[in-house]
Scaffold this motif. Structure first.
Motif, PDB file in Angstrom:
ATOM      1  N   ASN A 101     116.337  76.673  71.553  1.00 46.73           N
ATOM      2  CA  ASN A 101     115.956  77.331  70.324  1.00 46.73           C
ATOM      3  C   ASN A 101     114.771  76.693  69.837  1.00 46.73           C
ATOM      4  OD1 ASN A 101     118.667  78.638  69.926  1.00 46.73           O
ATOM      5  ND2 ASN A 101     119.364  76.728  69.505  1.00 46.73           N
ATOM      6  N   ARG A 102     113.843  77.379  69.192  1.00 44.09           N
ATOM      7  CA  ARG A 102     112.740  76.865  68.808  1.00 44.09           C
ATOM      8  C   ARG A 102     112.673  75.658  67.696  1.00 44.09           C
ATOM      9  NH1 ARG A 102     107.268  78.483  67.713  1.00 44.09           N
ATOM     10  NH2 ARG A 102     106.588  77.994  65.509  1.00 44.09           N
ATOM     11  N   ILE A 103     112.018  74.820  67.884  1.00 46.79           N
ATOM     12  CA  ILE A 103     111.810  73.514  66.889  1.00 46.79           C
ATOM     13  C   ILE A 103     110.751  73.667  66.113  1.00 46.79           C
ATOM     14  CG2 ILE A 103     111.616  71.114  66.692  1.00 46.79           C
ATOM     15  CD1 ILE A 103     113.398  70.788  69.145  1.00 46.79           C
ATOM     16  N   GLY A 104     109.584  74.234  67.129  1.00 41.83           N
ATOM     17  CA  GLY A 104     108.256  74.465  66.124  1.00 41.83           C
ATOM     18  C   GLY A 104     107.066  74.397  67.089  1.00 41.83           C
ATOM     19  N   ASP A 105     105.817  74.172  66.599  1.00 39.31           N
ATOM     20  CA  ASP A 105     104.786  74.318  67.517  1.00 39.31           C
ATOM     21  C   ASP A 105     104.193  72.681  67.711  1.00 39.31           C
ATOM     22  OD1 ASP A 105     104.328  77.247  67.484  1.00 39.31           O
ATOM     23  OD2 ASP A 105     103.381  76.851  65.400  1.00 39.31           O
ATOM     24  N   ARG A 106     103.448  72.666  68.892  1.00 41.54           N
ATOM     25  CA  ARG A 106     102.910  71.338  69.162  1.00 41.54           C
ATOM     26  C   ARG A 106     102.056  71.032  67.938  1.00 41.54           C
ATOM     27  NH1 ARG A 106      99.157  70.543  73.033  1.00 41.54           N
ATOM     28  NH2 ARG A 106      99.948  68.293  73.659  1.00 41.54           N
ATOM     29  N   HIS A 107     102.091  69.502  67.740  1.00 46.82           N
ATOM     30  CA  HIS A 107     101.125  69.100  66.696  1.00 46.82           C
ATOM     31  C   HIS A 107      99.542  69.480  66.818  1.00 46.82           C
ATOM     32  CE1 HIS A 107     100.654  65.646  69.346  1.00 46.82           C
ATOM     33  NE2 HIS A 107      99.720  65.393  68.518  1.00 46.82           N
ATOM     34  N   LEU A 108      99.518  69.764  68.154  1.00 47.34           N
ATOM     35  CA  LEU A 108      97.919  69.976  68.760  1.00 47.34           C
ATOM     36  C   LEU A 108      97.989  71.564  69.210  1.00 47.34           C
ATOM     37  CD1 LEU A 108      96.825  66.862  70.366  1.00 47.34           C
ATOM     38  CD2 LEU A 108      95.996  67.607  68.109  1.00 47.34           C
ATOM     39  N   THR A 109      96.996  72.224  68.651  1.00 44.67           N
ATOM     40  CA  THR A 109      97.114  73.739  68.895  1.00 44.67           C
ATOM     41  C   THR A 109      95.789  73.864  70.036  1.00 44.67           C
ATOM     42  OG1 THR A 109      97.930  74.277  66.749  1.00 44.67           O
ATOM     43  CG2 THR A 109      96.707  76.027  68.190  1.00 44.67           C
ATOM     44  N   ALA A 110      96.292  74.641  70.949  1.00 46.33           N
ATOM     45  CA  ALA A 110      95.123  75.000  72.157  1.00 46.33           C
ATOM     46  C   ALA A 110      94.158  75.806  71.303  1.00 46.33           C
ATOM     47  CB  ALA A 110      95.766  75.780  73.278  1.00 46.33           C
ATOM     48  N   PRO A 111      92.882  75.542  71.664  1.00 41.70           N
ATOM     49  CA  PRO A 111      91.787  76.104  71.038  1.00 41.70           C
ATOM     50  C   PRO A 111      91.168  77.183  71.822  1.00 41.70           C
ATOM     51  CG  PRO A 111      91.061  74.209  72.289  1.00 41.70           C
ATOM     52  CD  PRO A 111      92.410  74.135  72.593  1.00 41.70           C
ATOM     53  N   ALA A 112      90.518  78.180  71.004  1.00 45.60           N
ATOM     54  CA  ALA A 112      90.256  79.661  71.734  1.00 45.60           C
ATOM     55  C   ALA A 112      89.104  79.127  72.625  1.00 45.60           C
ATOM     56  CB  ALA A 112      89.902  80.297  70.614  1.00 45.60           C
ATOM     57  N   ILE A 113      88.284  78.172  72.391  1.00 46.50           N
ATOM     58  CA  ILE A 113      87.198  77.642  73.609  1.00 46.50           C
ATOM     59  C   ILE A 113      87.574  76.482  73.847  1.00 46.50           C
ATOM     60  CG2 ILE A 113      84.831  77.069  73.821  1.00 46.50           C
ATOM     61  CD1 ILE A 113      84.301  79.559  71.588  1.00 46.50           C
ATOM     62  N   LEU A 114      87.812  76.034  75.192  1.00 46.18           N
ATOM     63  CA  LEU A 114      88.006  74.645  75.788  1.00 46.18           C
ATOM     64  C   LEU A 114      86.967  74.514  76.671  1.00 46.18           C
ATOM     65  CD1 LEU A 114      90.569  72.811  76.172  1.00 46.18           C
ATOM     66  CD2 LEU A 114      90.868  73.946  78.364  1.00 46.18           C
ATOM     67  N   THR A 115      86.663  73.114  76.299  1.00 46.21           N
ATOM     68  CA  THR A 115      85.404  72.509  76.984  1.00 46.21           C
ATOM     69  C   THR A 115      85.887  71.077  77.221  1.00 46.21           C
ATOM     70  OG1 THR A 115      84.554  71.379  75.071  1.00 46.21           O
ATOM     71  CG2 THR A 115      83.889  73.687  75.841  1.00 46.21           C
ATOM     72  N   LEU A 116      85.165  70.472  78.040  1.00 43.29           N
ATOM     73  CA  LEU A 116      85.467  68.771  78.254  1.00 43.29           C
ATOM     74  C   LEU A 116      85.726  68.179  76.899  1.00 43.29           C
ATOM     75  CD1 LEU A 116      85.728  66.779  80.298  1.00 43.29           C
ATOM     76  CD2 LEU A 116      83.106  66.460  80.220  1.00 43.29           C
ATOM     77  N   ASP A 117      84.973  68.238  76.090  1.00 40.17           N
ATOM     78  CA  ASP A 117      84.885  67.595  74.802  1.00 40.17           C
ATOM     79  C   ASP A 117      85.805  67.906  73.992  1.00 40.17           C
ATOM     80  OD1 ASP A 117      82.446  66.308  75.232  1.00 40.17           O
ATOM     81  OD2 ASP A 117      81.126  67.764  73.981  1.00 40.17           O
ATOM     82  N   SER A 118      86.645  68.937  74.323  1.00 41.46           N
ATOM     83  CA  SER A 118      88.000  69.210  73.571  1.00 41.46           C
ATOM     84  C   SER A 118      89.176  68.063  73.495  1.00 41.46           C
ATOM     85  CB  SER A 118      88.708  70.616  74.177  1.00 41.46           C
ATOM     86  OG  SER A 118      87.800  71.665  74.049  1.00 41.46           O
ATOM     87  N   PHE A 119      89.082  67.589  74.844  1.00 42.28           N
ATOM     88  CA  PHE A 119      90.111  66.494  74.852  1.00 42.28           C
ATOM     89  C   PHE A 119      89.876  65.303  74.245  1.00 42.28           C
ATOM     90  CE2 PHE A 119      92.478  69.314  77.255  1.00 42.28           C
ATOM     91  CZ  PHE A 119      93.370  68.911  77.864  1.00 42.28           C
ATOM     92  N   LYS A 120      88.464  65.261  73.455  1.00 41.91           N
ATOM     93  CA  LYS A 120      88.349  63.953  72.800  1.00 41.91           C
ATOM     94  C   LYS A 120      89.122  63.801  71.699  1.00 41.91           C
ATOM     95  CE  LYS A 120      82.992  63.738  73.256  1.00 41.91           C
ATOM     96  NZ  LYS A 120      81.854  63.985  72.510  1.00 41.91           N
TER      97      LYS A 120
END
Length: 247
Positions: free
Chosen positions: A127-146
């Protein structure tokens, strides 16, 4: 011909959760994959559940290991697919067509280095609890994981030739560091604007939350610099403080 995907699951005494993952993998409409299960010598019935599963793609290794990431490295050593996907026991593909969707996107976009999508959190009944507190971005780069692990590890699908082993010096956040190294090597990252993984709430990182955060902080300092990382975490603290006041 190699399979397109190597799906890897690490288990240890996962009798209460592994059936969900086995069912999810077995129901995929896209069949060009191998399924590698690395078990840490379970003694609770996990092996019996796996062995009773009618899935000819399963490669099962059961032996004592040196921890979660050592077991993941064993899985990588066996993988023959073009892409690797890690599913923890209890996690599942969001639908039976998830692999088919991912495969279509890969072939339509000339085999990008990383393919990724969204994740939802579920309970043990699915059963769904919810989304992750961090949302995957539409553009992912190395800096995204900062900003932290913006893409769930299970929804982070990597071209096998780009991957190295997990750094087992990290007990709870080696997946975070591994993702950063994969991003360093990937020239193209492809976003799938869908939920692709149902992530079971809990797990080893959740159970050791403070230690995991400290490990991630050290990893960020190494890759992104000490002072920028400290400044960024101060911003995280202020944002969380404002959020609590609003709540």
């Amino acid at each position: 011909m190699n399979p397109l995907f190597s799906i890897i699951t690490v288990t240890y005494n996962a009798a209460d959760t592994i059936a969900t993952t086995l069912k999810s993998v077995g129901e995929q409409t896209f069949k060009l994959f191998e399924y590698i299960i690395i078990d840490g010598a379970s003694n609770d019935g996990t092996l019996e559940i796996i062995q009773q599963t009618e899935n000819p793609t399963i490669i099962l290794i059961s032996e004592v290991d040196k921890g979660l990431y050592d077991a993941m490295n064993k899985g990588l050593g066996l993988a023959k697919g073009d892409y690797v996907i890690f599913l923890n026991a209890g996690d599942a593909f969001h639908s039976s067509k998830t692999l088919e969707t991912i495969a279509d996107k890969i072939m339509d976009n000339d085999y990008p280095g990383i393919v990724y999508g969204q994740t939802q959190i579920v309970d043990q009944s699915g059963n769904r609890i919810g989304d992750r507190h961090l949302t995957a971005p539409a553009i992912l780069t190395l800096d995204s994981f900062k900003n932290g692990m913006v893409v769930c590890h299970q929804a982070f699908i990597v071209l096998r030739k780009l991957v190295d082993n997990y750094d087992t010096r990290y007990k709870y956040s080696a997946d975070f560091e591994w993702c950063i190294r994969c991003l360093q090597r990937s020239h193209r990252n492809l976003y799938i604007d869908k939920i692709i993984i149902d992530y079971l709430s809990g797990g080893i990182t959740t159970a050791h939350h403070k230690t995991s955060l400290w490990e991630r902080f050290k990893i960020m300092c190494y890759y992104y610099g000490v002072l920028p990382t400290i400044a960024r975490h101060f911003g995280f603290f202020l944002r969380n403080l404002r959020r609590r006041r609003v709540d």
